[in-house]
Structures are given as C-alpha cells and as structure tokens.
Scaffold this motif. Structure first.
Motif, PDB file in Angstrom:
ATOM      1  N   PHE A  10       1.229  11.937  -4.974  1.00  0.00           N
ATOM      2  CA  PHE A  10       0.027  12.196  -5.586  1.00  0.00           C
ATOM      3  C   PHE A  10      -0.395  11.173  -6.631  1.00  0.00           C
ATOM      4  O   PHE A  10      -1.484  11.160  -7.156  1.00  0.00           O
ATOM      5  N   ALA A  11       0.450  10.495  -7.058  1.00  0.00           N
ATOM      6  CA  ALA A  11      -0.030   9.766  -8.515  1.00  0.00           C
ATOM      7  C   ALA A  11      -0.225   8.218  -7.979  1.00  0.00           C
ATOM      8  O   ALA A  11       0.651   7.652  -8.028  1.00  0.00           O
ATOM      9  N   ASP A  12      -1.512   8.082  -8.001  1.00  0.00           N
ATOM     10  CA  ASP A  12      -2.118   6.695  -7.392  1.00  0.00           C
ATOM     11  C   ASP A  12      -1.485   5.604  -8.441  1.00  0.00           C
ATOM     12  O   ASP A  12      -1.344   4.491  -7.962  1.00  0.00           O
ATOM     13  N   TRP A  13      -1.437   5.707  -9.524  1.00  0.00           N
ATOM     14  CA  TRP A  13      -1.135   4.829 -10.573  1.00  0.00           C
ATOM     15  C   TRP A  13       0.479   4.766 -10.705  1.00  0.00           C
ATOM     16  O   TRP A  13       0.904   3.750 -11.183  1.00  0.00           O
ATOM     17  N   PHE A  14       1.366   5.333  -9.918  1.00  0.00           N
ATOM     18  CA  PHE A  14       2.628   5.281  -9.539  1.00  0.00           C
ATOM     19  C   PHE A  14       2.972   4.293  -8.609  1.00  0.00           C
ATOM     20  O   PHE A  14       3.752   4.930  -7.688  1.00  0.00           O
ATOM     21  N   GLY A  15       2.085   3.370  -8.443  1.00  0.00           N
ATOM     22  CA  GLY A  15       2.611   2.325  -7.283  1.00  0.00           C
ATOM     23  C   GLY A  15       1.874   2.764  -6.136  1.00  0.00           C
ATOM     24  O   GLY A  15       2.102   2.089  -4.898  1.00  0.00           O
ATOM     25  N   HIS A  16       0.996   3.690  -5.955  1.00  0.00           N
ATOM     26  CA  HIS A  16       0.070   4.103  -4.777  1.00  0.00           C
ATOM     27  C   HIS A  16      -1.263   3.619  -4.949  1.00  0.00           C
ATOM     28  O   HIS A  16      -1.808   4.491  -5.205  1.00  0.00           O
ATOM     29  N   ALA A  17      -1.493   2.679  -4.801  1.00  0.00           N
ATOM     30  CA  ALA A  17      -3.006   1.972  -4.998  1.00  0.00           C
ATOM     31  C   ALA A  17      -3.851   2.712  -3.997  1.00  0.00           C
ATOM     32  O   ALA A  17      -3.366   3.065  -2.840  1.00  0.00           O
ATOM     33  N   PRO A  18      -5.139   2.790  -4.322  1.00  0.00           N
ATOM     34  CA  PRO A  18      -5.823   3.560  -3.336  1.00  0.00           C
ATOM     35  C   PRO A  18      -5.979   2.786  -1.928  1.00  0.00           C
ATOM     36  O   PRO A  18      -6.169   3.393  -0.853  1.00  0.00           O
ATOM     37  N   GLY A  19      -5.891   1.551  -1.808  1.00  0.00           N
ATOM     38  CA  GLY A  19      -5.807   0.697  -0.548  1.00  0.00           C
ATOM     39  C   GLY A  19      -4.487   1.019   0.430  1.00  0.00           C
ATOM     40  O   GLY A  19      -4.731   0.755   1.437  1.00  0.00           O
ATOM     41  N   VAL A  20      -3.746   1.702  -0.381  1.00  0.00           N
ATOM     42  CA  VAL A  20      -2.299   1.918   0.385  1.00  0.00           C
ATOM     43  C   VAL A  20      -2.664   3.049   1.498  1.00  0.00           C
ATOM     44  O   VAL A  20      -1.919   3.271   2.187  1.00  0.00           O
ATOM     45  N   HIS A  21      -3.519   3.965   0.880  1.00  0.00           N
ATOM     46  CA  HIS A  21      -3.718   5.178   1.946  1.00  0.00           C
ATOM     47  C   HIS A  21      -4.346   4.659   3.052  1.00  0.00           C
ATOM     48  O   HIS A  21      -5.177   3.876   2.931  1.00  0.00           O
ATOM     49  N   GLY A  22      -4.198   5.197   4.190  1.00  0.00           N
ATOM     50  CA  GLY A  22      -4.817   5.052   5.592  1.00  0.00           C
ATOM     51  C   GLY A  22      -4.222   4.344   6.413  1.00  0.00           C
ATOM     52  O   GLY A  22      -4.616   4.141   7.695  1.00  0.00           O
ATOM     53  N   ASP A  23      -3.280   3.336   5.991  1.00  0.00           N
ATOM     54  CA  ASP A  23      -2.608   2.359   6.913  1.00  0.00           C
ATOM     55  C   ASP A  23      -1.210   2.695   6.879  1.00  0.00           C
ATOM     56  O   ASP A  23      -0.483   3.209   5.884  1.00  0.00           O
ATOM     57  N   TYR A  24      -0.329   2.253   7.767  1.00  0.00           N
ATOM     58  CA  TYR A  24       1.025   2.326   7.894  1.00  0.00           C
ATOM     59  C   TYR A  24       1.597   1.223   7.029  1.00  0.00           C
ATOM     60  O   TYR A  24       1.517   0.009   7.077  1.00  0.00           O
ATOM     61  N   HIS A  25       2.488   1.616   6.040  1.00  0.00           N
ATOM     62  CA  HIS A  25       3.099   0.669   5.027  1.00  0.00           C
ATOM     63  C   HIS A  25       4.633   1.059   5.198  1.00  0.00           C
ATOM     64  O   HIS A  25       4.985   2.153   4.823  1.00  0.00           O
ATOM     65  N   TYR A  26       5.461   0.207   5.693  1.00  0.00           N
ATOM     66  CA  TYR A  26       6.922   0.545   5.711  1.00  0.00           C
ATOM     67  C   TYR A  26       7.883  -0.761   5.531  1.00  0.00           C
ATOM     68  O   TYR A  26       7.430  -1.614   5.917  1.00  0.00           O
ATOM     69  N   ASN A  27       9.094  -0.340   5.233  1.00  0.00           N
ATOM     70  CA  ASN A  27      10.125  -1.564   5.379  1.00  0.00           C
ATOM     71  C   ASN A  27      11.388  -0.748   5.812  1.00  0.00           C
ATOM     72  O   ASN A  27      11.848   0.191   5.245  1.00  0.00           O
ATOM     73  N   LEU A  28      11.955  -1.468   6.977  1.00  0.00           N
ATOM     74  CA  LEU A  28      13.032  -0.934   7.666  1.00  0.00           C
ATOM     75  C   LEU A  28      14.042  -1.908   7.359  1.00  0.00           C
ATOM     76  O   LEU A  28      15.385  -1.562   8.098  1.00  0.00           O
ATOM     77  N   VAL A  29      14.020  -2.818   6.630  1.00  0.00           N
ATOM     78  CA  VAL A  29      15.336  -3.961   6.472  1.00  0.00           C
ATOM     79  C   VAL A  29      15.863  -3.445   5.139  1.00  0.00           C
ATOM     80  O   VAL A  29      15.118  -3.523   4.104  1.00  0.00           O
ATOM     81  N   LYS A  99       0.927   8.512   5.679  1.00  0.00           N
ATOM     82  CA  LYS A  99       0.287   7.218   5.468  1.00  0.00           C
ATOM     83  C   LYS A  99       0.138   7.233   3.598  1.00  0.00           C
ATOM     84  O   LYS A  99      -0.928   6.662   3.485  1.00  0.00           O
ATOM     85  N   ILE A 100       0.907   8.229   2.943  1.00  0.00           N
ATOM     86  CA  ILE A 100       0.699   8.174   1.662  1.00  0.00           C
ATOM     87  C   ILE A 100       1.753   7.129   1.006  1.00  0.00           C
ATOM     88  O   ILE A 100       3.102   7.733   1.463  1.00  0.00           O
ATOM     89  N   GLY A 101       1.725   6.205   0.527  1.00  0.00           N
ATOM     90  CA  GLY A 101       2.748   5.511   0.139  1.00  0.00           C
ATOM     91  C   GLY A 101       3.430   4.536   0.833  1.00  0.00           C
ATOM     92  O   GLY A 101       2.734   4.173   1.943  1.00  0.00           O
ATOM     93  N   THR A 102       4.555   3.952   0.886  1.00  0.00           N
ATOM     94  CA  THR A 102       5.340   3.291   1.501  1.00  0.00           C
ATOM     95  C   THR A 102       6.722   3.862   1.890  1.00  0.00           C
ATOM     96  O   THR A 102       7.665   4.206   0.972  1.00  0.00           O
ATOM     97  N   CYS A 103       6.964   3.897   3.162  1.00  0.00           N
ATOM     98  CA  CYS A 103       8.093   4.347   3.826  1.00  0.00           C
ATOM     99  C   CYS A 103       9.141   3.153   3.687  1.00  0.00           C
ATOM    100  O   CYS A 103       8.779   2.208   4.330  1.00  0.00           O
TER     101      CYS A 103
END
Length: 144
Positions: A10-29, A99-103
C-alpha cells in the motif's frame, strides 16, 4: 506484520510508484536486482540501495525472531527459515497476481536471509537466557 503488509502493498512512496500498478513487473533471475543495486554507482543513492536491499532483509528479521517466541514448535532454524521463504514467495506471487509492486526473486532471497538472521538472533538470545537461568540456579544452590 501489519507494517510489512503496508509497505509491500500500500505504500506508493516505498518504491511503488503509481505507474507500477496495472502492468506486470517481475524479475525471475536470481541476484539480478541485487547486482543492479550494488553496481548502480551514482545512478542510485546509498539510501535507495539500503532501502531496497536492507529493507527486504530487516523487514523479515522480526518474523524469524518472533515465530519461535510465539510457538515452541518453531525452534528449528531450517523450519523457520523455510517458513520465511514461503511467506516471502506468497507475498511476491500476490504482488504479481494483483499487479501491485514487482514480483522479484531477489526479494525472496533477501527476505529469507532476514528470516534466517532473525531466527539466529532468537537462538542466540535463548542460549544467553538458558545460561543465565543455569547460573541463577547454581548461585541459589551455593547459597542454600
């Protein structure tokens, strides 16, 4: 746990900018993001590096420390560390699905390290407590 959930979701200021919501963001490496943060040079401030790497570790230390305090069945380093890894993986998968934050697999690694540090701190504190109790019993026997 409530603070951890807040920061992760829930903390957008903690590295979760508003643009991050709605798209898949992930790192599996494994170690890709850790390496990126450590080699970013002047692109990232020391505070940003600490917040990401240290925050993931520090955030899970209480889980590793307090789980054995809450329930005696969780006094095994491998068991608590594994549970911390499972909790972290569940959080990361929830971030992916919602789709909240980055996996990020690196977050699982760092969170698991934090859990391990927490349970090792508990074990150390427990050893000190046991020694203190033995010393107190020995002193009481010597007096009596």
């Amino acid at each position: 746990m409530a603070a951890l959930i807040y920061f992760l979701f829930f903390a957008d200021w903690f590295g979760h900018a508003p643009g991050v919501h709605g798209d898949y963001h992930y790192n599996l490496v494994p170690f890709a993001e850790i390496r990126r943060f450590l080699t970013a040079g002047k692109k990232l401030t020391a505070g940003a590096v600490f917040l990401n790497l240290g925050g993931n570790i520090i955030g899970f230390i209480p889980f590793g420390f307090f789980l054995p305090v809450i329930d005696r069945h969780f006094r095994s380093v491998p068991k608590v560390t594994f549970l911390g890894m499972l909790l972290s993986a569940a959080v990361e998968l929830t971030q992916l699905v919602t789709k909240i934050g980055t996996c990020d697999v690196d977050d699982v690694i760092l969170n698991t390290l934090g859990t391990l540090i927490g349970v090792l701190l508990f074990m150390y504190a427990d050893i000190l407590r046991i020694r203190k109790e033995k010393r107190a019993r020995r002193d009481a026997q010597d007096k009596g």
